[in-house]
Write an enzyme that holds these catalytic residues in place. Structure first.
Site, PDB file in Angstrom:
ATOM      1  N   HIS A   2       0.845  -1.090  -0.170  1.00 29.17           N
ATOM      2  CA  HIS A   2       0.045   0.065   0.008  1.00 29.17           C
ATOM      3  C   HIS A   2       0.904   1.284  -0.155  1.00 29.17           C
ATOM      4  O   HIS A   2       1.901   1.334   0.813  1.00 29.17           O
ATOM      5  CB  HIS A   2      -1.014  -0.108   1.082  1.00 29.17           C
TER       6      HIS A   2
ATOM      7  N   GLU B   3       8.323   1.158  -2.347  1.00 28.33           N
ATOM      8  CA  GLU B   3       7.641   0.166  -2.614  1.00 28.33           C
ATOM      9  C   GLU B   3       8.503  -0.839  -3.329  1.00 28.33           C
ATOM     10  O   GLU B   3       8.488  -2.102  -3.006  1.00 28.33           O
ATOM     11  CB  GLU B   3       6.400   0.595  -3.644  1.00 28.33           C
TER      12      GLU B   3
END
Ligand code: GAR
Length: 206
Positions: A108, A179
């Site tokens: 996320h 990420e």
């Protein structure tokens, strides 16, 4: 050594899938192998990335009747040991998670519990962070449970917000600095844990 067979779920460009593929190819995912890509629509970049890496990809449209049944069948047919939601925009039901009965991870693009939950995906997350005025954001990898973005956190990484950021520039920095770094790390951690469990007590004591 056996390697955990990983299915990656994607709905978009697949840059996080690419980070996982690159990690495996670089030897940074020794306990896992990306064995299947599940795309919820045809023509997305993630499918092209899978094909280029020689990974089988199946398209199972999310709005189709029996979506979860079809996903479960694909996971079973391919002997999948764990799932990774990498830019997957669907929500998996509690019934699905119970029946799959294997770890599922999600990436996320914020520091959970900020800017997460239903409706927070993609650029919307970064727009919300900029609107709020936070000076630090980041990314989170967590286990998936029945609550959107509500499962136990595995890894997080913080990223600075720059004064002139747009949602797009912030999204890119969060991807590059957080990420694509923590998703392969978390995948390796969970795959190693699965292999330790599979190895049983003899290997654990070795
Ligand atoms: C990524 O930024 C991912 O964190 C986000 O969507 C993007 C997908 O990009 N996921 C969510 O917002 C989930 N709530 P990608 O297809 O290039 O990996």
């Amino acid at each position: 050594m056996s390697r955990a067979r990983i299915a990656v779920f994607a709905s978009g460009g697949g840059t996080n899938l690419q980070a996982l593929i690159d990690a495996e190819q670089a030897g940074a995912l020794p306990d896992g192998t990306i064995a299947l890509v599940i795309a919820d629509k045809p023509g997305i970049g993630a499918i092209e990335r899978a094909e280029r890496a020689g990974i089988p990809a199946v398209v199972i449209p999310r709005k189709e009747e029996g979506f979860e049944e079809k996903v479960l069948a694909a996971l079973r047919e391919n002997d999948i040991d764990m799932g990774i939601l990498a830019g997957f925009l669907g929500i998996l039901s509690a019934d699905f998670l119970r029946r799959f009965d294997a770890p599922v991870l999600n990436i996320h693009p914020s520091l959970i519990p900020s800017f997460c939950g239903k409706g927070f995906y993609g650029l919307k997350v970064h727009k919300a962070a900029l609107d709020y005025g936070v000076k630090v954001t980041g990314a989170t990898v967590h286990y998936v449970n029945e609550i959107p973005d509500g499962g136990k956190i595995i890894l997080q990484k913080a990223v600075e917000v720059e004064p002139d950021d747009s949602p797009a520039t912030l999204q890119r920095r969060v991807m590059e600095q957080a990420e694509w770094v923590i998703l392969p790390q978390a995948a390796q951690m969970v795959a190693a844990e699965l292999n330790r469990k599979k190895g049983g007590p003899a290997q654990e004591n070795a």
